[in-house]
Scaffold this motif. Structure first.
Motif, PDB file in Angstrom:
ATOM      1  N   ALA A  38      -9.455  -3.248  -3.578  1.00 50.97           N
ATOM      2  CA  ALA A  38      -8.072  -2.924  -3.906  1.00 50.97           C
ATOM      3  C   ALA A  38      -7.984  -2.170  -5.229  1.00 50.97           C
ATOM      4  CB  ALA A  38      -7.225  -4.190  -3.961  1.00 50.97           C
ATOM      5  N   SER A  39      -8.754  -2.588  -6.226  1.00 49.79           N
ATOM      6  CA  SER A  39      -8.753  -1.876  -7.499  1.00 49.79           C
ATOM      7  C   SER A  39      -9.432  -0.513  -7.378  1.00 49.79           C
ATOM      8  CB  SER A  39      -9.426  -2.715  -8.588  1.00 49.79           C
ATOM      9  OG  SER A  39     -10.764  -3.014  -8.254  1.00 49.79           O
ATOM     10  N   THR A 133       5.340   0.560 -10.193  1.00 44.67           N
ATOM     11  CA  THR A 133       4.225  -0.381 -10.172  1.00 44.67           C
ATOM     12  C   THR A 133       3.410  -0.101  -8.915  1.00 44.67           C
ATOM     13  OG1 THR A 133       5.333  -2.119 -11.424  1.00 44.67           O
ATOM     14  CG2 THR A 133       3.553  -2.803  -9.970  1.00 44.67           C
ATOM     15  N   TYR A 134       2.097  -0.169  -9.016  1.00 40.56           N
ATOM     16  CA  TYR A 134       1.213   0.125  -7.888  1.00 40.56           C
ATOM     17  C   TYR A 134       0.507  -1.154  -7.452  1.00 40.56           C
ATOM     18  CZ  TYR A 134       2.025   4.991  -9.195  1.00 40.56           C
ATOM     19  OH  TYR A 134       2.626   6.202  -9.490  1.00 40.56           O
ATOM     20  N   ALA A 135       0.429  -1.334  -6.143  1.00 39.91           N
ATOM     21  CA  ALA A 135      -0.219  -2.525  -5.587  1.00 39.91           C
ATOM     22  C   ALA A 135      -1.170  -2.103  -4.472  1.00 39.91           C
ATOM     23  CB  ALA A 135       0.816  -3.512  -5.054  1.00 39.91           C
ATOM     24  N   GLY A 136      -2.249  -2.826  -4.328  1.00 33.98           N
ATOM     25  CA  GLY A 136      -3.227  -2.492  -3.303  1.00 33.98           C
ATOM     26  C   GLY A 136      -3.724  -3.714  -2.563  1.00 33.98           C
ATOM     27  N   PHE A 137      -4.095  -3.506  -1.309  1.00 40.47           N
ATOM     28  CA  PHE A 137      -4.736  -4.549  -0.504  1.00 40.47           C
ATOM     29  C   PHE A 137      -5.966  -3.938   0.150  1.00 40.47           C
ATOM     30  CE2 PHE A 137      -5.504  -6.219   3.778  1.00 40.47           C
ATOM     31  CZ  PHE A 137      -5.888  -7.514   3.453  1.00 40.47           C
ATOM     32  N   GLY A 138      -7.068  -4.665   0.121  1.00 39.58           N
ATOM     33  CA  GLY A 138      -8.294  -4.180   0.743  1.00 39.58           C
ATOM     34  C   GLY A 138      -9.138  -5.314   1.260  1.00 39.58           C
ATOM     35  N   LEU A 139     -10.181  -4.961   1.966  1.00 38.75           N
ATOM     36  CA  LEU A 139     -11.145  -5.952   2.444  1.00 38.75           C
ATOM     37  C   LEU A 139     -12.537  -5.339   2.402  1.00 38.75           C
ATOM     38  CD1 LEU A 139     -12.047  -5.121   5.598  1.00 38.75           C
ATOM     39  CD2 LEU A 139      -9.759  -5.957   6.065  1.00 38.75           C
TER      40      LEU A 139
END
Length: 418
Positions: A38-39, A133-139
């Motif tokens: 995500a980062s 604001t920035y947001a992220g989702f990952g795997l």
């Protein structure tokens, strides 16, 4: 700078105290480096190319990025390993032999990480909207995670031998106790044998079934009494101190080494990032999305060499030029790169050099860009790392001259019992 130092000291104190107070059991040191996809999507990861490894149940990353470190960290990432956070016997093979496997059906769930990140920007930021604001989702998960290194195998073998010694000692205590039972337990056992004498267990008449049920309750009560008295004898056995000594040795070995892997590794990662105007969830839109894979090889002595292939889609605009905002719409990029990690697998201090080239798949007048980063991480305490990165990013953000990026971060790992 003073504020950041104070902040890190507070975080270290609280993190160390939390770990000691809430985890009385011995844990493995599993924290190698940040692994947050995500980062990566939001552009504040210390490294874009990460080596597959055993993961912590819960990981937290805090980062400060500026040319002088005069502000508190504004970028945060939380990584969760659901297999270990919610582990149970039904989740697969979590024996030592099962965890040693480099590949197989259980490797993907055991190595799966769900990643969440938040990026806040200030007035000095060039390439991001300061009102957003920035947001992220990952795997991320491993297909092939490598083999345990020599030190890990040796330590696990020592633990296995101590466990076998403990089982043999426990069996010996049991045998000695059984051979020297006091008269009261012998009488209870004899009484237990006499309960069903002259009772026809094949008679299914109502009266006989009621009698069998009554006698079964009586037998269970005697069994419980025998078990309690035997347990007291076992606990009073003088050799119990030897069991405690063995347990202490196992805990010491487990706490003093890392579960480290070498050889060929291969992992897959991906995710999506969002931008929220005016820091409002109702005014959100997709910032970017992507998928990538990392292949590598780690040796016992010379470090690790990793390669990256990544595709990113940016539906609105992409920052690829140094110190400039590009207003191209719906741009897709293709990244290729490598990373060399210098440091032995069990070392506390590791340094690496990372280089990535970014090219455009869609028609664009924007020049291709690149990233060159020096990364250093040091294990301050068990499952706590201090990280530092310095170099040139794709977009040249976070510094006044528009060429260099310097980031200081802290990473904590919690819940590493295996």
């Amino acid at each position: 700078m003073k504020k950041v130092i104070q902040f890190l000291l507070i975080v270290l104190f609280v993190g160390n105290a939390w770990s000691q107070n809430t985890n009385n059991e011995t844990e493995y040191d599993l924290l190698k480096a940040p692994v947050s996809p995500a980062s990566n999507l939001l552009g504040f990861a210390q490294s874009d190319i990460n080596k597959p490894t055993d993961v912590s149940e819960f990981m937290v990353s805090l980062q400060s990025a500026s040319d002088s470190y005069t502000s508190l960290p504004s970028n945060y990432a939380v990584d969760i390993a659901p297999f270990w956070l919610l582990k149970s016997k039904a989740l697969g093979d979590i024996t030592t032999k099962g965890l040693e496997n480099s590949y197989g059906k259980n490797v993907i769930p055991q190595s799966l990480v769900l990643s969440f990140a938040i990026k806040n920007v200030d007035s000095t930021t060039i390439n991001f909207n300061t009102n957003s604001t920035y947001a992220g989702f990952g795997l991320k998960f491993s297909i092939y995670r490598g083999d345990y290194d020599k030190t890990t195998k040796e330590k696990l073998s020592q633990i296995q031998n101590l466990q076998k010694l403990k089982l043999d000692l426990m069996q010996n205590i049991q045998d000695v106790t059984e051979e020297n039972l006091p008269l009261e337990i012998i009488e209870l056992k004899e009484k237990r044998k006499q309960i069903f004498i002259n009772v026809d267990v094949n008679d299914e008449s109502e009266d006989n079934l009621a009698l069998i049920e009554l006698l079964s309750k009586k037998a269970a009560k005697i069994d419980e009494e025998i078990e309690q008295k035997t347990a007291i004898l076992l606990n009073e056995n003088k050799t119990n101190s030897e069991l405690k000594t063995i347990d202490d040795k196992i805990k010491t070995i487990a706490s003093q080494f890392q579960l480290t892997r070498v050889g060929f590794t291969w992992d897959i990662a991906g995710g999506i990032g969002g931008e929220f105007h005016n820091k409002s969830f109702n005014q959100g839109k997709i910032y970017n999305a992507g998928v990538w894979t990392t292949l590598g090889y780690t040796t016992e002595k010379t470090g690790a060499f990793l390669g990256l292939v990544r595709y990113l889609h940016n539906p609105e605009r992409i920052f690829a030029l140094d110190n400039a905002i590009n207003d191209q719409k719906s741009v897709s990029t293709f990244d290729t790169g490598f990373r060399y990690i210098l440091g032995q697998p069990q070392a506390k201090l590791n340094a690496s050099l990372e280089a990535i080239y970014r090219s455009f798949l869609s028609e664009s007048e924007i020049d291709n860009s690149w990233r060159l980063m020096l990364n250093i991480d040091y294990a301050l305490f068990k499952n706590q790392k201090l990280t530092f990165s310095f170099g040139k990013n794709y977009d040249g953000t976070t510094t006044k001259d528009g060429n260099l990026v310097a980031a200081l971060g802290m990473v904590f790992g919690f819940g590493n019992k295996r």
